[in-house]
Design a protein around this motif. Structure first.
Motif, PDB file in Angstrom:
ATOM      1  N   ARG A  55       0.816  -1.204   0.000  1.00 35.37           N
ATOM      2  CA  ARG A  55       0.000   0.000   0.000  1.00 35.37           C
ATOM      3  C   ARG A  55       0.856   1.263   0.000  1.00 35.37           C
ATOM      4  O   ARG A  55       0.556   2.230  -0.698  1.00 35.37           O
ATOM      5  CB  ARG A  55      -0.920  -0.008   1.210  1.00 35.37           C
ATOM      6  N   ASN A  56       1.942   1.288   0.781  1.00 40.30           N
ATOM      7  CA  ASN A  56       2.793   2.481   0.849  1.00 40.30           C
ATOM      8  C   ASN A  56       3.469   2.757  -0.490  1.00 40.30           C
ATOM      9  O   ASN A  56       3.582   3.909  -0.908  1.00 40.30           O
ATOM     10  CB  ASN A  56       3.845   2.322   1.941  1.00 40.30           C
ATOM     11  N   PHE A  57       3.919   1.691  -1.153  1.00 39.24           N
ATOM     12  CA  PHE A  57       4.540   1.863  -2.467  1.00 39.24           C
ATOM     13  C   PHE A  57       3.537   2.419  -3.465  1.00 39.24           C
ATOM     14  O   PHE A  57       3.849   3.337  -4.227  1.00 39.24           O
ATOM     15  CB  PHE A  57       5.106   0.532  -2.971  1.00 39.24           C
ATOM     16  N   LEU A  58       2.334   1.880  -3.458  1.00 46.76           N
ATOM     17  CA  LEU A  58       1.325   2.346  -4.405  1.00 46.76           C
ATOM     18  C   LEU A  58       0.918   3.791  -4.144  1.00 46.76           C
ATOM     19  O   LEU A  58       0.705   4.559  -5.082  1.00 46.76           O
ATOM     20  CB  LEU A  58       0.098   1.431  -4.345  1.00 46.76           C
ATOM     21  N   LEU A  59       0.842   4.174  -2.885  1.00 43.39           N
ATOM     22  CA  LEU A  59       0.522   5.568  -2.559  1.00 43.39           C
ATOM     23  C   LEU A  59       1.620   6.517  -3.025  1.00 43.39           C
ATOM     24  O   LEU A  59       1.341   7.580  -3.587  1.00 43.39           O
ATOM     25  CB  LEU A  59       0.299   5.723  -1.059  1.00 43.39           C
ATOM     26  N   LEU A  60       2.874   6.144  -2.789  1.00 41.51           N
ATOM     27  CA  LEU A  60       3.980   6.994  -3.210  1.00 41.51           C
ATOM     28  C   LEU A  60       4.079   7.051  -4.733  1.00 41.51           C
ATOM     29  O   LEU A  60       4.318   8.120  -5.308  1.00 41.51           O
ATOM     30  CB  LEU A  60       5.296   6.494  -2.607  1.00 41.51           C
ATOM     31  N   PHE A  61       3.868   5.922  -5.385  1.00 47.99           N
ATOM     32  CA  PHE A  61       3.906   5.859  -6.840  1.00 47.99           C
ATOM     33  C   PHE A  61       2.796   6.729  -7.445  1.00 47.99           C
ATOM     34  O   PHE A  61       3.045   7.510  -8.372  1.00 47.99           O
ATOM     35  CB  PHE A  61       3.764   4.402  -7.289  1.00 47.99           C
ATOM     36  N   ALA A  62       1.598   6.629  -6.893  1.00 54.04           N
ATOM     37  CA  ALA A  62       0.476   7.442  -7.384  1.00 54.04           C
ATOM     38  C   ALA A  62       0.707   8.922  -7.105  1.00 54.04           C
ATOM     39  O   ALA A  62       0.389   9.775  -7.955  1.00 54.04           O
ATOM     40  CB  ALA A  62      -0.826   6.974  -6.742  1.00 54.04           C
ATOM     41  N   SER A  63       1.273   9.236  -5.950  1.00 53.78           N
ATOM     42  CA  SER A  63       1.546  10.651  -5.659  1.00 53.78           C
ATOM     43  C   SER A  63       2.627  11.195  -6.583  1.00 53.78           C
ATOM     44  O   SER A  63       2.550  12.361  -6.994  1.00 53.78           O
ATOM     45  CB  SER A  63       1.936  10.838  -4.197  1.00 53.78           C
ATOM     46  N   ASP A  64       3.617  10.383  -6.942  1.00 54.62           N
ATOM     47  CA  ASP A  64       4.640  10.841  -7.891  1.00 54.62           C
ATOM     48  C   ASP A  64       4.042  11.098  -9.265  1.00 54.62           C
ATOM     49  O   ASP A  64       4.396  12.077  -9.927  1.00 54.62           O
ATOM     50  CB  ASP A  64       5.766   9.821  -7.991  1.00 54.62           C
TER      51      ASP A  64
END
Length: 162
Positions: free
Chosen positions: A11-20
């Protein structure tokens, strides 16, 4: 294969990826707005389509991946991570400039848009990484110390003096 599945369900990776991705699109759009004083000409808007945005996102995320911006724990972001962000955004902006120069030239897209995009994107990516660190360092640490002082007992130690 298990690593990829584990990574994509994090979940943390996906949130950071989406925010980027959101930061890259936002910085590109805002750079056009700043360059043309909040009134973008129709000729520029016609070229600012989904393929143009997709190209920018793919190139920038590719360089973010090369410089390991998605590896490690973001709550421990350091100065070296900031250098990697600067290197990744510099090379991605340089690559975009080369691609635009070789394909359509700078007749339609202004060169200053890339410089403005570089500044905004670098700043926002750095803020997103440091924001995570500040959140975990200050907010969570403050909550832990506030909750831990409630359960402590005060004691007085007396000793013999000389």
């Amino acid at each position: 294969m298990n690593y990829i599945r584990k990574r994509l369900t994090n979940r943390n990776f996906l949130l950071l990826f989406a925010s980027d991705i959101c930061i890259v699109v936002f910085s590109c759009y805002v750079s056009f707005i700043f360059r043309f004083d909040f009134i973008i000409p129709n000729q520029i808007l016609q070229n600012f389509d989904i393929t143009y945005i997709f190209l920018i996102v793919i190139i920038k995320i590719f360089f973010f991946r090369i410089f390991s911006l998605y590896r490690g724990m973001w709550r421990y972001a350091s100065v070296w991570d900031m250098f990697n962000i600067i290197k990744a955004t510099s090379l991605s902006s340089f690559s975009l400039i080369l691609i635009i120069m070789l394909t359509e030239g700078f007749d339609i897209t202004s060169r200053s848009v890339f410089f403005i995009d570089y500044i905004i994107c670098t700043g926002l990516i750095c803020i997103s990484r440091l924001g995570i660190r500040l959140f975990f360092f200050h907010f969570i640490t403050a909550l832990k110390t506030k909750n831990s002082t409630i359960n402590k007992k005060r004691i007085l130690i007396l000793g013999a003096g000389d």
